[in-house]
Design a protein around this motif. Sequence first.
Motif, PDB file in Angstrom:
ATOM      1  N   TRP A  13     -31.076   4.893 -10.735  1.00  0.00           N
ATOM      2  CA  TRP A  13     -31.736   4.071  -9.717  1.00  0.00           C
ATOM      3  C   TRP A  13     -32.079   4.882  -8.456  1.00  0.00           C
ATOM      4  N   ALA A  14     -31.253   5.864  -8.103  1.00  0.00           N
ATOM      5  CA  ALA A  14     -31.524   6.651  -6.902  1.00  0.00           C
ATOM      6  C   ALA A  14     -32.811   7.453  -7.050  1.00  0.00           C
ATOM      7  N   LEU A  15     -33.067   7.947  -8.258  1.00  0.00           N
ATOM      8  CA  LEU A  15     -34.307   8.666  -8.504  1.00  0.00           C
ATOM      9  C   LEU A  15     -35.493   7.711  -8.500  1.00  0.00           C
ATOM     10  N   ALA A  16     -35.292   6.527  -9.078  1.00  0.00           N
ATOM     11  CA  ALA A  16     -36.352   5.519  -9.052  1.00  0.00           C
ATOM     12  C   ALA A  16     -36.714   5.174  -7.613  1.00  0.00           C
ATOM     13  N   MET A  17     -35.699   5.108  -6.736  1.00  0.00           N
ATOM     14  CA  MET A  17     -35.953   4.809  -5.332  1.00  0.00           C
ATOM     15  C   MET A  17     -36.810   5.889  -4.684  1.00  0.00           C
ATOM     16  N   ALA A  18     -36.519   7.150  -4.988  1.00  0.00           N
ATOM     17  CA  ALA A  18     -37.287   8.250  -4.400  1.00  0.00           C
ATOM     18  C   ALA A  18     -38.751   8.187  -4.813  1.00  0.00           C
ATOM     19  N   PHE A  19     -39.006   7.844  -6.079  1.00  0.00           N
ATOM     20  CA  PHE A  19     -40.386   7.787  -6.551  1.00  0.00           C
ATOM     21  C   PHE A  19     -41.112   6.543  -6.037  1.00  0.00           C
ATOM     22  N   LEU A  20     -40.410   5.409  -5.947  1.00  0.00           N
ATOM     23  CA  LEU A  20     -41.040   4.182  -5.441  1.00  0.00           C
ATOM     24  C   LEU A  20     -41.307   4.255  -3.945  1.00  0.00           C
ATOM     25  N   ALA A  21     -40.543   5.089  -3.225  1.00  0.00           N
ATOM     26  CA  ALA A  21     -40.745   5.221  -1.784  1.00  0.00           C
ATOM     27  C   ALA A  21     -42.092   5.859  -1.449  1.00  0.00           C
ATOM     28  N   VAL A  22     -42.687   6.530  -2.412  1.00  0.00           N
ATOM     29  CA  VAL A  22     -43.983   7.172  -2.165  1.00  0.00           C
ATOM     30  C   VAL A  22     -45.074   6.123  -1.916  1.00  0.00           C
ATOM     31  N   PRO A  23     -45.304   5.169  -2.853  1.00  0.00           N
ATOM     32  CA  PRO A  23     -46.338   4.171  -2.578  1.00  0.00           C
ATOM     33  C   PRO A  23     -45.907   3.096  -1.578  1.00  0.00           C
ATOM     34  N   LEU A  24     -44.606   2.774  -1.527  1.00  0.00           N
ATOM     35  CA  LEU A  24     -44.161   1.653  -0.699  1.00  0.00           C
ATOM     36  C   LEU A  24     -43.934   2.036   0.761  1.00  0.00           C
ATOM     37  N   LEU A  25     -43.366   3.205   1.008  1.00  0.00           N
ATOM     38  CA  LEU A  25     -43.033   3.621   2.366  1.00  0.00           C
ATOM     39  C   LEU A  25     -43.873   4.791   2.863  1.00  0.00           C
ATOM     40  N   GLY A  26     -44.778   5.282   2.008  1.00  0.00           N
ATOM     41  CA  GLY A  26     -45.626   6.396   2.411  1.00  0.00           C
ATOM     42  C   GLY A  26     -44.905   7.718   2.505  1.00  0.00           C
ATOM     43  N   GLN A  27     -43.739   7.828   1.847  1.00  0.00           N
ATOM     44  CA  GLN A  27     -43.006   9.085   1.866  1.00  0.00           C
ATOM     45  C   GLN A  27     -43.595  10.073   0.862  1.00  0.00           C
ATOM     46  N   ARG A  28     -43.270  11.343   1.051  1.00  0.00           N
ATOM     47  CA  ARG A  28     -43.797  12.389   0.175  1.00  0.00           C
ATOM     48  C   ARG A  28     -42.690  12.910  -0.737  1.00  0.00           C
ATOM     49  N   LEU A  29     -43.086  13.220  -1.963  1.00  0.00           N
ATOM     50  CA  LEU A  29     -42.157  13.847  -2.895  1.00  0.00           C
ATOM     51  C   LEU A  29     -42.106  15.349  -2.638  1.00  0.00           C
ATOM     52  N   THR A  30     -40.904  15.909  -2.631  1.00  0.00           N
ATOM     53  CA  THR A  30     -40.765  17.350  -2.533  1.00  0.00           C
ATOM     54  C   THR A  30     -40.705  17.938  -3.944  1.00  0.00           C
ATOM     55  N   ARG A  31     -40.790  19.248  -4.005  1.00  0.00           N
ATOM     56  CA  ARG A  31     -40.657  19.915  -5.307  1.00  0.00           C
ATOM     57  C   ARG A  31     -39.293  19.618  -5.926  1.00  0.00           C
ATOM     58  N   MET A  32     -38.265  19.555  -5.085  1.00  0.00           N
ATOM     59  CA  MET A  32     -36.922  19.286  -5.595  1.00  0.00           C
ATOM     60  C   MET A  32     -36.823  17.867  -6.147  1.00  0.00           C
ATOM     61  N   ASP A  33     -37.514  16.913  -5.519  1.00  0.00           N
ATOM     62  CA  ASP A  33     -37.546  15.553  -6.050  1.00  0.00           C
ATOM     63  C   ASP A  33     -38.105  15.548  -7.464  1.00  0.00           C
ATOM     64  N   ILE A  34     -39.174  16.291  -7.673  1.00  0.00           N
ATOM     65  CA  ILE A  34     -39.821  16.328  -8.986  1.00  0.00           C
ATOM     66  C   ILE A  34     -38.917  17.010 -10.007  1.00  0.00           C
ATOM     67  N   VAL A  35     -38.305  18.134  -9.609  1.00  0.00           N
ATOM     68  CA  VAL A  35     -37.395  18.838 -10.520  1.00  0.00           C
ATOM     69  C   VAL A  35     -36.203  17.946 -10.868  1.00  0.00           C
ATOM     70  N   ALA A  36     -35.643  17.296  -9.849  1.00  0.00           N
ATOM     71  CA  ALA A  36     -34.501  16.408 -10.073  1.00  0.00           C
ATOM     72  C   ALA A  36     -34.882  15.281 -11.020  1.00  0.00           C
ATOM     73  N   GLY A  37     -36.074  14.724 -10.841  1.00  0.00           N
ATOM     74  CA  GLY A  37     -36.536  13.652 -11.716  1.00  0.00           C
ATOM     75  C   GLY A  37     -36.706  14.113 -13.150  1.00  0.00           C
ATOM     76  N   LEU A  38     -37.276  15.293 -13.336  1.00  0.00           N
ATOM     77  CA  LEU A  38     -37.475  15.822 -14.693  1.00  0.00           C
ATOM     78  C   LEU A  38     -36.140  16.058 -15.391  1.00  0.00           C
ATOM     79  N   VAL A  39     -35.185  16.615 -14.655  1.00  0.00           N
ATOM     80  CA  VAL A  39     -33.866  16.891 -15.241  1.00  0.00           C
ATOM     81  C   VAL A  39     -33.163  15.583 -15.609  1.00  0.00           C
ATOM     82  N   ALA A  40     -33.146  14.621 -14.668  1.00  0.00           N
ATOM     83  CA  ALA A  40     -32.427  13.367 -14.910  1.00  0.00           C
ATOM     84  C   ALA A  40     -33.080  12.555 -16.024  1.00  0.00           C
ATOM     85  N   TYR A  41     -34.398  12.478 -16.024  1.00  0.00           N
ATOM     86  CA  TYR A  41     -35.052  11.669 -17.055  1.00  0.00           C
ATOM     87  C   TYR A  41     -35.063  12.363 -18.414  1.00  0.00           C
TER      88      TYR A  41
END
Length: 292
Positions: free
Chosen positions: A104-132
């Motif tokens: 769920w914490a990773l889902a929150m990071a990805f949903l924050a992009v369209p909902l809160l206008g936050q940006r994904l970092t490279r580490m967010d993407i790497v973390a998402g790929l590893v976890a998923y």
Amino acid sequence: MSQDRQAILFGLGAVALWSTVATAFKVALAWMSPVELMWLAAFVSWALMGALVIKQGDITTALRTGWKTATWAGLMNPVAYYLVLFAAYDRLPGQEAMALNYTWALAMAFLAVPLLGQRLTRMDIVAGLVAYAGVWVIATRGSVFNVSFADPLGVVLALASTLLWALYWLLNARDPRPPLVGQWQNFSVGLPVLTLLLLLGPGFQWHGWPAFGAGVYVGLFEMGVAFILWQLAVHKVSRTAKVSNLIFLSPPVSLLLLFLVVGEPILPSTLTGLVLILLGLGLQQTQKSEPS
């Protein structure tokens, strides 16, 4: 005792309780349907939080304001989130549902992009790929090149619960209500809906004291005491990362309890997938804990 030490003790208490709930879910669902378990647990949690709101002298505020937010928030949590989560636990081994729910914490990071206008970092993407990747290992039970899942609906429900939980907290990011008051109001909205669903479905049935005890335990500790302990920990600690990292202690204990109490054999695919999920969460957490 320092504030940080108190916070860590509160956080450890919450994590210890959360470590037991996967086992409590499976024990209760052996007798009850997800709707029955949800209603009983929600009622117990609503009563506990209501008593605490009254004790704190916040009942007048709770009755007068905040209900506009509670109307939609209560339909998300407890109604939608826990019904979907319990349905996932009803279909999957507890170890798989528990591990998948930790994304769920990773889902929150990805949903924050369209909902809160936050940006994904490279580490967010790497973390998402590893976890998923870990999610894929668990969903296929180790047959990573085989698209045929053992229980595709169970996997979808488990992942949907993470999206609902992440969405709930993102939408509540600017909620001005005190946390305990807000939770009690949400459950006050959700409980009548759950009562209607119960009456339209299985109805009120007695399944014996073990089932009743498991349902009460879920309401008291998963939805009640653990939430309060975690809120105390977050509010007392000097830096959130000091307590947020404690959540990594919960999955191994949960697996052990599922093995000892429920008798679930620990699947190698669950261990491998859980390591990948925790590694992904660790990468994300390390990034967030760095000073800006």
